[in-house]
Design an enzyme around this catalytic site. Structure first.
Site, PDB file in Angstrom:
ATOM      1  N   ASP A   1      -5.600   2.707  -3.356  1.00 32.36           N
ATOM      2  CA  ASP A   1      -7.072   3.215  -2.569  1.00 32.36           C
ATOM      3  C   ASP A   1      -6.983   4.206  -2.115  1.00 32.36           C
ATOM      4  O   ASP A   1      -8.528   4.333  -1.135  1.00 32.36           O
ATOM      5  CB  ASP A   1      -7.275   1.364  -1.672  1.00 32.36           C
ATOM      6  CG  ASP A   1      -5.835   0.968  -1.167  1.00 32.36           C
ATOM      7  OD1 ASP A   1      -5.304   2.072  -1.195  1.00 32.36           O
ATOM      8  OD2 ASP A   1      -6.450  -0.284  -0.413  1.00 32.36           O
ATOM      9  N   ARG A   2      -5.916   4.833  -1.801  1.00 32.35           N
ATOM     10  CA  ARG A   2      -6.155   5.654  -0.463  1.00 32.35           C
ATOM     11  C   ARG A   2      -6.486   7.110  -1.466  1.00 32.35           C
ATOM     12  O   ARG A   2      -5.763   6.876  -2.478  1.00 32.35           O
ATOM     13  CB  ARG A   2      -5.169   6.078   0.027  1.00 32.35           C
ATOM     14  CG  ARG A   2      -4.441   4.591   1.341  1.00 32.35           C
ATOM     15  CD  ARG A   2      -4.028   5.141   2.588  1.00 32.35           C
ATOM     16  NE  ARG A   2      -3.697   4.329   3.069  1.00 32.35           N
ATOM     17  CZ  ARG A   2      -3.276   4.224   4.280  1.00 32.35           C
ATOM     18  NH1 ARG A   2      -2.413   5.953   4.692  1.00 32.35           N
ATOM     19  NH2 ARG A   2      -3.479   4.107   5.158  1.00 32.35           N
TER      20      ARG A   2
ATOM     21  N   ASP B   1      -0.547   1.427  -3.922  1.00 30.64           N
ATOM     22  CA  ASP B   1      -2.140   0.568  -4.655  1.00 30.64           C
ATOM     23  C   ASP B   1      -3.097   1.259  -4.633  1.00 30.64           C
ATOM     24  O   ASP B   1      -3.881   0.268  -5.347  1.00 30.64           O
ATOM     25  CB  ASP B   1      -2.106  -0.359  -3.684  1.00 30.64           C
ATOM     26  CG  ASP B   1      -3.031  -0.091  -2.724  1.00 30.64           C
ATOM     27  OD1 ASP B   1      -2.259   1.110  -1.656  1.00 30.64           O
ATOM     28  OD2 ASP B   1      -3.526  -1.341  -1.961  1.00 30.64           O
TER      29      ASP B   1
ATOM     30  N   SER C   1       0.750  -1.513   0.218  1.00 32.30           N
ATOM     31  CA  SER C   1      -0.374  -0.171   0.414  1.00 32.30           C
ATOM     32  C   SER C   1       0.857   1.532   0.240  1.00 32.30           C
ATOM     33  O   SER C   1       1.754   1.685  -0.693  1.00 32.30           O
ATOM     34  CB  SER C   1      -0.677  -0.347   0.719  1.00 32.30           C
ATOM     35  OG  SER C   1      -2.108   1.459   1.750  1.00 32.30           O
ATOM     36  N   HIS C   2       0.700   2.277   0.800  1.00 29.81           N
ATOM     37  CA  HIS C   2       1.470   3.152   0.941  1.00 29.81           C
ATOM     38  C   HIS C   2       2.817   3.194   1.734  1.00 29.81           C
ATOM     39  O   HIS C   2       3.409   4.115   1.489  1.00 29.81           O
ATOM     40  CB  HIS C   2       0.438   4.171   2.159  1.00 29.81           C
ATOM     41  CG  HIS C   2       0.432   3.744   3.490  1.00 29.81           C
ATOM     42  ND1 HIS C   2      -0.810   2.618   3.557  1.00 29.81           N
ATOM     43  CD2 HIS C   2       1.351   3.999   4.792  1.00 29.81           C
ATOM     44  CE1 HIS C   2      -0.494   2.520   4.127  1.00 29.81           C
ATOM     45  NE2 HIS C   2       0.023   2.597   5.405  1.00 29.81           N
TER      46      HIS C   2
ATOM     47  N   ASP D   1      -2.392   6.549  -3.504  1.00 25.43           N
ATOM     48  CA  ASP D   1      -1.041   5.819  -2.976  1.00 25.43           C
ATOM     49  C   ASP D   1      -0.546   4.955  -3.960  1.00 25.43           C
ATOM     50  O   ASP D   1      -0.989   4.636  -4.574  1.00 25.43           O
ATOM     51  CB  ASP D   1      -1.797   5.624  -1.212  1.00 25.43           C
ATOM     52  CG  ASP D   1      -2.281   4.585  -1.472  1.00 25.43           C
ATOM     53  OD1 ASP D   1      -2.892   4.474  -2.070  1.00 25.43           O
ATOM     54  OD2 ASP D   1      -2.258   3.893   0.219  1.00 25.43           O
TER      55      ASP D   1
ATOM     56  N   LYS E   1     -11.452  -0.074  -0.530  1.00 26.97           N
ATOM     57  CA  LYS E   1     -11.704   1.125  -0.761  1.00 26.97           C
ATOM     58  C   LYS E   1     -10.364   1.893  -1.809  1.00 26.97           C
ATOM     59  O   LYS E   1      -9.796   1.481  -2.629  1.00 26.97           O
ATOM     60  CB  LYS E   1     -10.749   2.227   0.439  1.00 26.97           C
ATOM     61  CG  LYS E   1      -9.607   1.625   0.922  1.00 26.97           C
ATOM     62  CD  LYS E   1      -9.096   2.589   1.803  1.00 26.97           C
ATOM     63  CE  LYS E   1      -7.743   2.416   2.415  1.00 26.97           C
ATOM     64  NZ  LYS E   1      -7.430   0.808   2.413  1.00 26.97           N
TER      65      LYS E   1
HETATM   66  C1  G16 Z   1      -4.930  -0.522   5.799  1.00 29.40           C
HETATM   67  C2  G16 Z   1      -6.506  -0.936   5.871  1.00 29.40           C
HETATM   68  C3  G16 Z   1      -7.466   0.115   6.168  1.00 29.40           C
HETATM   69  C4  G16 Z   1      -6.463   1.240   7.466  1.00 29.40           C
HETATM   70  C5  G16 Z   1      -5.033   1.405   6.971  1.00 29.40           C
HETATM   71  C6  G16 Z   1      -4.141   2.421   8.311  1.00 29.40           C
HETATM   72  O1  G16 Z   1      -4.876   0.763   4.292  1.00 29.40           O
HETATM   73  O2  G16 Z   1      -6.935  -1.520   4.327  1.00 29.40           O
HETATM   74  O3  G16 Z   1      -8.469  -0.547   6.728  1.00 29.40           O
HETATM   75  O4  G16 Z   1      -7.112   2.010   8.165  1.00 29.40           O
HETATM   76  O5  G16 Z   1      -4.524  -0.026   6.833  1.00 29.40           O
HETATM   77  O6  G16 Z   1      -4.197   1.069   9.348  1.00 29.40           O
HETATM   78  P1  G16 Z   1      -3.388   1.233  10.206  1.00 29.40           P
HETATM   79  O7  G16 Z   1      -3.506   2.176  11.333  1.00 29.40           O
HETATM   80  O8  G16 Z   1      -3.349   0.010  11.160  1.00 29.40           O
HETATM   81  O9  G16 Z   1      -1.596   0.995   9.876  1.00 29.40           O
HETATM   82  P2  G16 Z   1      -3.827  -0.173   3.265  1.00 29.40           P
HETATM   83  O10 G16 Z   1      -3.954   1.507   2.737  1.00 29.40           O
HETATM   84  O11 G16 Z   1      -2.434   0.565   4.052  1.00 29.40           O
HETATM   85  O12 G16 Z   1      -3.735  -0.726   2.309  1.00 29.40           O
END
Ligand code: G16
Length: 542
Positions: free
Chosen positions: A280-281, A278, A111-112, A276, A375
């Site tokens: 989704d953000r 991937d 992801s990010h 981000d 998302k």
């Molecule tokens: C993931 C989850 C989200 C979550 C985020 C932060 O996002 O899909 O639902 O809000 O992590 O999670 P944490 O606070 O546990 O780091 P992404 O965009 O990283 O896939």
């Protein structure tokens, strides 16, 4: 087919969103293979099943996909649908799973988190609904990683990922499909592309979309520039790179600095957006104006009737617990349900499948709806474009008029990154012990009404998820929430979320850090952040 003896790794426990580790960690002998075989064992039998495979293009994506193809063939999958170049954004993967009624999908992304040989990699499994695996399934996968004895793999040449074509290996048909087409077609059904096109081709409206050298580059260029007619160059940092150009592909005020600088007051750019690693953000900016993701979610819900996808109205919405309650106020005005779930997109899946909600989101720059089960960054940007096009207003005007109607939920999140795991655990354990005695105590101007650790009972399948974050709920409608991130790969990341409500007649123009300052001090007094972690200020403030 070869069966290879598998060494057991005890740390293959999926976090908030799949298994995320350093690339080097994933490259240990059999590490990736064990986790993939454990997914296959958890969803067995694989015979006759269709699997979608794609990733965000980060370093190790292509090599991992070749391994997964060989293992999927050995495990007798009927069909593999793979994004061209090994690319599928997370929402596009969800879209493809749903469209082709696949049985599930493997998405390769951290992801990010940054990418590169010394950075992060990740693997997650999504089910046939297109949603991230629910907790019961991720727990089952983790159990298989501890019990695994061998993994299955075939010895075949690598598949050419770059050409859209089909081939067959053993019993498995392998289709390389466009990474963008299905997703772009879906978007065209959800929004009024005609009205957005006239906004983007006019002279008074300019936008800038920062793809952060991550996966949305091709998606944004296709949809925003080619289909909606925005001038070439509207999408910046559009070429996906395995190391995201050395950047941190997280669309927030700190890491999307280039966009933030371009969007300074006086820039003449009406809408700024970023996505981000991937896809989704999302982050939404007006000219010199930041829109908090909690507010963005509330604005999209409040204006849903302007979007073709929701013309028959909403029945419900949902937000993660730490997300501000701006959405709740919209739901109450619309007289629809509003659900509060733990952090993690997987918790929205059942609500979306059951038709209890249509729109949902999180403070962590995630917004989405029932068109997929992830998302969706670009979708959120298109929501804003559609709303602005219909209203003929700027993002700042839309936001300010929203606050005037509903009041403002001041929100901020403070992240302390890479702190010592023991320090973080000590702080949490001490805080947990204090909770029963906190109600009724006053700290500065804040009196604690309730202090607990959030639990959630899924209204669809009644599953219980506990320990989802410590909540301090104050009597003056303010909250402080403490969580440890489930997505980091080194040490612990402490997240503290603060919010308080200011009614529509109050002061709506404060800087959130100033508006929440006394709450921030009070949380430190209660939890001893500085004393336990040695940190005097957060690394990232959103
Ligand atoms: C993931 C989850 C989200 C979550 C985020 C932060 O996002 O899909 O639902 O809000 O992590 O999670 P944490 O606070 O546990 O780091 P992404 O965009 O990283 O896939």
């Amino acid at each position: 087919m070869t069966k290879i003896e598998a060494p057991v790794y005890k740390d293959q426990i999926p976090g908030t969103s799949g298994l995320r580790k350093k690339v080097k960690h994933f490259r240990q002998p059999g590490y990736l293979e064990n986790f993939i075989q454990s997914i296959f064992n958890a969803i067995a039998p694989c015979t006759g099943k269709t699997l979608v495979i794609g990733g965000d293009g980060r370093y190790f994506n292509r090599q991992a996909i070749q391994v997964i193809i060989k293992m999927a063939v050995a495990n007798n999958f009927k069909k593999l649908l793979i994004g061209q170049g090994g690319i599928l954004s997370t929402p596009a993967a969800s879209c493809v799973i749903r469209k082709y009624k696949a049985d599930g999908g493997i998405i390769l992304s951290a992801s990010h988190n940054p990418g590169g040989p010394d950075q992060d990699f990740g693997v997650k499994y999504n089910t046939g609904s297109g949603a991230p695996a629910p907790e019961a399934l991720t727990a089952d996968i983790a159990k298989h990683t501890r019990e695994i004895r061998h993994y299955n793999i075939v010895k075949i040449d690598d598949i050419d990922l770059d050409i859209i074509a089909s081939c067959r290996r053993s019993n498995t048909q392998i289709d390389i499909i466009s990474a963008v087409d299905d997703y772009a077609r879906l978007m065209a059904t959800l929004f009024d592309f005609t009205v957005i096109r006239s906004l983007l081709s006019g002279h008074s409206f300019k936008m800038c979309f920062d793809a952060m050298h991550a996966v949305t580059g091709d998606y944004a260029r296709t949809i925003i520039e080619q289909q909606l007619g925005a001038p070439k160059g509207t999408v910046i940092n559009a070429v996906p790179l395995p190391d995201f150009g050395g950047g941190h592909p997280d669309p927030n005020l700190v890491y999307a600095r280039e966009l933030v600088e371009r969007m300074q007051a006086g820039s003449g750019i009406s809408l700024g957006a970023a996505s981000d690693g991937d896809g989704d953000r999302n982050m939404i900016l007006g000219e010199g104006f930041y829109i908090n993701p909690c507010d963005s979610l509330a604005v999209i819900a409040a204006n849903a009737q302007l979007l073709p996808a929701f013309k028959s109205g909403l029945t419900g919405v949902a937000r993660s617990m730490p997300t501000s309650r701006a959405l709740d106020r919209v739901a109450s005005a619309l007289d629809i349900d509003c659900y509060e779930t733990p952090t993690g997109w997987k918790y929205f899946g059942n609500l979306l499948d059951a038709g209890k909600i249509q729109i949902c989101g999180e403070e962590s720059f995630g917004t989405g709806a029932n068109h997929v089960r992830e998302k969706d960054g670009l979708w959120a940007v298109l929501c804003w474009l559609n709303i602005l096009a219909v209203k003929g207003k700027t993002p700042e005007q839309v936001m300010r008029s929203h606050w005037k109607s509903y009041g403002r939920d001041y929100f901020t999140r403070h992240d302390y990154e890479g702190i010592d795991l023991d320090d973080a655990e000590n702080m949490f354990n001490t805080l947990q012990e204090k909770l029963p005695a906190l109600a009724g105590q006053t700290f500065g101007s804040h009196r604690v009404g309730q202090a607990d650790n959030f639990s959630y009972v899924d209204p669809v399948d009644n599953s219980l998820s506990s320990n989802q974050g410590v909540r301090l709920l104050f009597e003056n409608n303010a909250r402080a929430v403490f969580r440890l991130s489930g997505t980091g790969t080194s040490g612990a990341t402490l997240r503290i979320y603060f919010d308080r409500f200011e009614h529509a007649g109050g002061n709506l123009d404060l800087d959130p850090q100033a508006a929440l300052n006394s709450l921030i001090e009070c949380a430190d007094e209660i939890a001893g952040i500085n004393a336990f972690t040695g940190r005097s200020k957060p690394d990232v403030i959103t």
